[in-house]
Motif scaffolding. Structure first.
Motif, PDB file in Angstrom:
ATOM      1  N   ALA A 123     -15.188  -3.518   7.237  1.00 27.11           N
ATOM      2  CA  ALA A 123     -16.441  -4.189   6.881  1.00 27.11           C
ATOM      3  C   ALA A 123     -16.233  -5.472   6.092  1.00 27.11           C
ATOM      4  CB  ALA A 123     -17.337  -3.229   6.092  1.00 27.11           C
ATOM      5  N   ASP A 124     -15.010  -5.731   5.636  1.00 28.70           N
ATOM      6  CA  ASP A 124     -14.719  -6.986   4.927  1.00 28.70           C
ATOM      7  C   ASP A 124     -14.648  -8.175   5.880  1.00 28.70           C
ATOM      8  OD1 ASP A 124     -14.617  -5.636   2.542  1.00 28.70           O
ATOM      9  OD2 ASP A 124     -12.429  -5.562   2.429  1.00 28.70           O
ATOM     10  N   PHE A 125     -14.758  -7.918   7.185  1.00 32.95           N
ATOM     11  CA  PHE A 125     -14.655  -8.979   8.197  1.00 32.95           C
ATOM     12  C   PHE A 125     -15.878  -8.925   9.117  1.00 32.95           C
ATOM     13  CE2 PHE A 125     -10.574  -7.571   6.705  1.00 32.95           C
ATOM     14  CZ  PHE A 125      -9.942  -8.757   6.362  1.00 32.95           C
TER      15      PHE A 125
ATOM     16  N   TYR B 196      -7.654 -15.622  15.371  1.00 30.80           N
ATOM     17  CA  TYR B 196      -6.932 -14.567  14.668  1.00 30.80           C
ATOM     18  C   TYR B 196      -7.462 -13.193  15.080  1.00 30.80           C
ATOM     19  CZ  TYR B 196      -5.018 -18.084  11.467  1.00 30.80           C
ATOM     20  OH  TYR B 196      -4.363 -19.160  10.931  1.00 30.80           O
ATOM     21  N   LEU B 197      -6.518 -12.283  15.306  1.00 34.29           N
ATOM     22  CA  LEU B 197      -6.829 -10.877  15.546  1.00 34.29           C
ATOM     23  C   LEU B 197      -6.216 -10.064  14.423  1.00 34.29           C
ATOM     24  CD1 LEU B 197      -7.482  -8.247  17.255  1.00 34.29           C
ATOM     25  CD2 LEU B 197      -5.242  -8.580  18.313  1.00 34.29           C
TER      26      LEU B 197
ATOM     27  N   LYS C 284     -12.491 -16.536   9.244  1.00 29.92           N
ATOM     28  CA  LYS C 284     -11.559 -17.069  10.241  1.00 29.92           C
ATOM     29  C   LYS C 284     -11.028 -15.997  11.187  1.00 29.92           C
ATOM     30  CE  LYS C 284      -9.814 -21.074   7.645  1.00 29.92           C
ATOM     31  NZ  LYS C 284      -8.597 -21.725   7.086  1.00 29.92           N
ATOM     32  N   VAL C 285     -11.279 -14.745  10.862  1.00 31.46           N
ATOM     33  CA  VAL C 285     -10.802 -13.648  11.707  1.00 31.46           C
ATOM     34  C   VAL C 285     -11.786 -13.442  12.852  1.00 31.46           C
ATOM     35  CG1 VAL C 285     -10.244 -11.187  11.782  1.00 31.46           C
ATOM     36  CG2 VAL C 285      -9.595 -12.559   9.781  1.00 31.46           C
ATOM     37  N   ASN C 286     -11.341 -13.702  14.070  1.00 35.14           N
ATOM     38  CA  ASN C 286     -12.200 -13.636  15.255  1.00 35.14           C
ATOM     39  C   ASN C 286     -12.371 -12.228  15.805  1.00 35.14           C
ATOM     40  OD1 ASN C 286     -10.300 -16.251  15.413  1.00 35.14           O
ATOM     41  ND2 ASN C 286     -12.392 -16.811  16.006  1.00 35.14           N
ATOM     42  N   PHE C 287     -11.299 -11.426  15.699  1.00 36.11           N
ATOM     43  CA  PHE C 287     -11.320 -10.070  16.239  1.00 36.11           C
ATOM     44  C   PHE C 287     -10.742  -9.098  15.220  1.00 36.11           C
ATOM     45  CE2 PHE C 287     -10.827 -12.883  19.913  1.00 36.11           C
ATOM     46  CZ  PHE C 287     -11.838 -12.441  20.759  1.00 36.11           C
TER      47      PHE C 287
ATOM     48  N   LEU D 249     -15.609  -6.665  16.943  1.00 33.40           N
ATOM     49  CA  LEU D 249     -14.910  -5.394  16.800  1.00 33.40           C
ATOM     50  C   LEU D 249     -14.418  -4.920  18.161  1.00 33.40           C
ATOM     51  CD1 LEU D 249     -14.220  -3.004  14.835  1.00 33.40           C
ATOM     52  CD2 LEU D 249     -16.369  -1.965  15.616  1.00 33.40           C
ATOM     53  N   LEU D 250     -13.116  -4.653  18.255  1.00 30.89           N
ATOM     54  CA  LEU D 250     -12.515  -4.099  19.471  1.00 30.89           C
ATOM     55  C   LEU D 250     -12.141  -2.650  19.178  1.00 30.89           C
ATOM     56  CD1 LEU D 250     -10.028  -7.008  20.343  1.00 30.89           C
ATOM     57  CD2 LEU D 250     -12.412  -6.766  21.056  1.00 30.89           C
ATOM     58  N   ILE D 251     -12.816  -1.720  19.817  1.00 31.24           N
ATOM     59  CA  ILE D 251     -12.596  -0.308  19.524  1.00 31.24           C
ATOM     60  C   ILE D 251     -12.841   0.511  20.783  1.00 31.24           C
ATOM     61  CG2 ILE D 251     -15.003  -0.020  18.742  1.00 31.24           C
ATOM     62  CD1 ILE D 251     -13.948   2.043  16.696  1.00 31.24           C
TER      63      ILE D 251
END
Length: 279
Positions: free
Chosen positions: A137-139, A76-77, A119-122, A144-146
């Motif tokens: 920050a909840d994940f 998941y992204l 479950k969130v990968n990105f 982090l992709l930035i």
């Protein structure tokens, strides 16, 4: 010389045949889905700030704040994280001409489709403004992709706390410079679109049934802004913004993509209402 070119042409032809062959090693794209999420509402008291050529003097506008979840097989992204989660369920907050409100946190919305934060990968961030990083920050287990420039600027600002898991907790960061093929199969591509901020990004998602979807980030804020190429006076780089306008619109035309201006109420309705996904 002719023989050399003939051999080269033959080699290229053989390579192309090999790529097209049924047994070629092209990555298979797994099952994909995409959800639009409600990340808040922003009422703008003075829209004049959204054009440095006086296009919107005396106007006001309500903007939505939308985020998106993309499923790629078992991965998941999450694209953008909206307004700060602490606003959820509270009266609207007015500051500097902007009135913001948030109905529910992302974690609560995602729980409704069985997606927990782990479950969130990105977590992909279009740019480092407060209405796009509020719940990052909840994940804390996600990569982090930035944009590299945006991350560097955030380190020196009050917004750094929003990235605490990555700046202080050792969570994985992938600073992007240029485009990024997230899963390596061309299905989800972070697009380098600087100008609004130095590290601003948009997102291309190729869904099997819906087709290509382009999420603007804040390259454009609303329909008229896109039609008239209004450049906000608070953008980081005017010339880079105009170049990104051109690139984005050319990609959209070439791919015949469905364009979603993330702050435009009319555009977010181009995808199904949550919890129904686009596929």
């Amino acid at each position: 010389m002719k023989t050399m070119f003939a051999r080269a042409a033959s080699a290229v032809a053989c390579a192309m045949i090999a790529l097209a062959a049924p047994g070629s090693a092209q990555p298979a794209i797994p099952h994909m889905q995409m959800w639009r999420l409600d990340c808040g509402t922003i009422d703008v008291a003075d829209l004049d700030a959204f054009s440095d050529t006086y296009l919107y003097v005396g106007q006001k506008k309500r903007l939505t704040d939308s985020c998106y979840l993309v499923r790629h097989g078992e991965n998941y992204l999450l694209w953008d994280t909206g307004l700060p989660g602490e606003l959820a369920g509270k009266p609207p907050l007015t500051s500097d001409g902007y009135t913001t409100s948030l109905g529910s946190r992302l974690v609560d919305q995602l729980r409704g489709i069985g997606v927990t934060p782990d479950k969130v990968n990105f977590v992909g961030i279009s740019h480092n403004h407060f209405d796009h990083i509020g719940q990052a920050a909840d994940f804390p287990k996600a990569t982090l992709l930035i944009g590299a420039e945006d991350l560097e600027a955030t380190k020196k600002s009050d917004a750094a706390a929003r990235f605490a898991p990555w700046l202080k907790g050792g969570a994985k960061v992938q600073e992007t410079k240029g485009d990024l093929d997230v899963f390596g199969d061309g299905s989800v591509i972070v697009l380098d679109m600087p100008g609004h901020t130095d590290g601003h990004q948009s997102l291309l998602v190729r869904l099997p049934r819906t087709g290509p979807v382009l999420l603007t980030g804040d390259l454009f804020h609303f329909t008229e802004n896109m039609q008239k190429h209004g450049v906000p006076g608070f953008n980081a780089d005017r010339s880079a913004t105009l170049a990104s306008f051109d690139r984005f619109e050319t990609i959209a035309k070439t791919l015949k993509a469905r364009v979603i201006i993330q702050h435009e109420l009319r555009d977010v309705a181009k995808l199904p209402a949550f919890p129904t996904p686009a596929e």
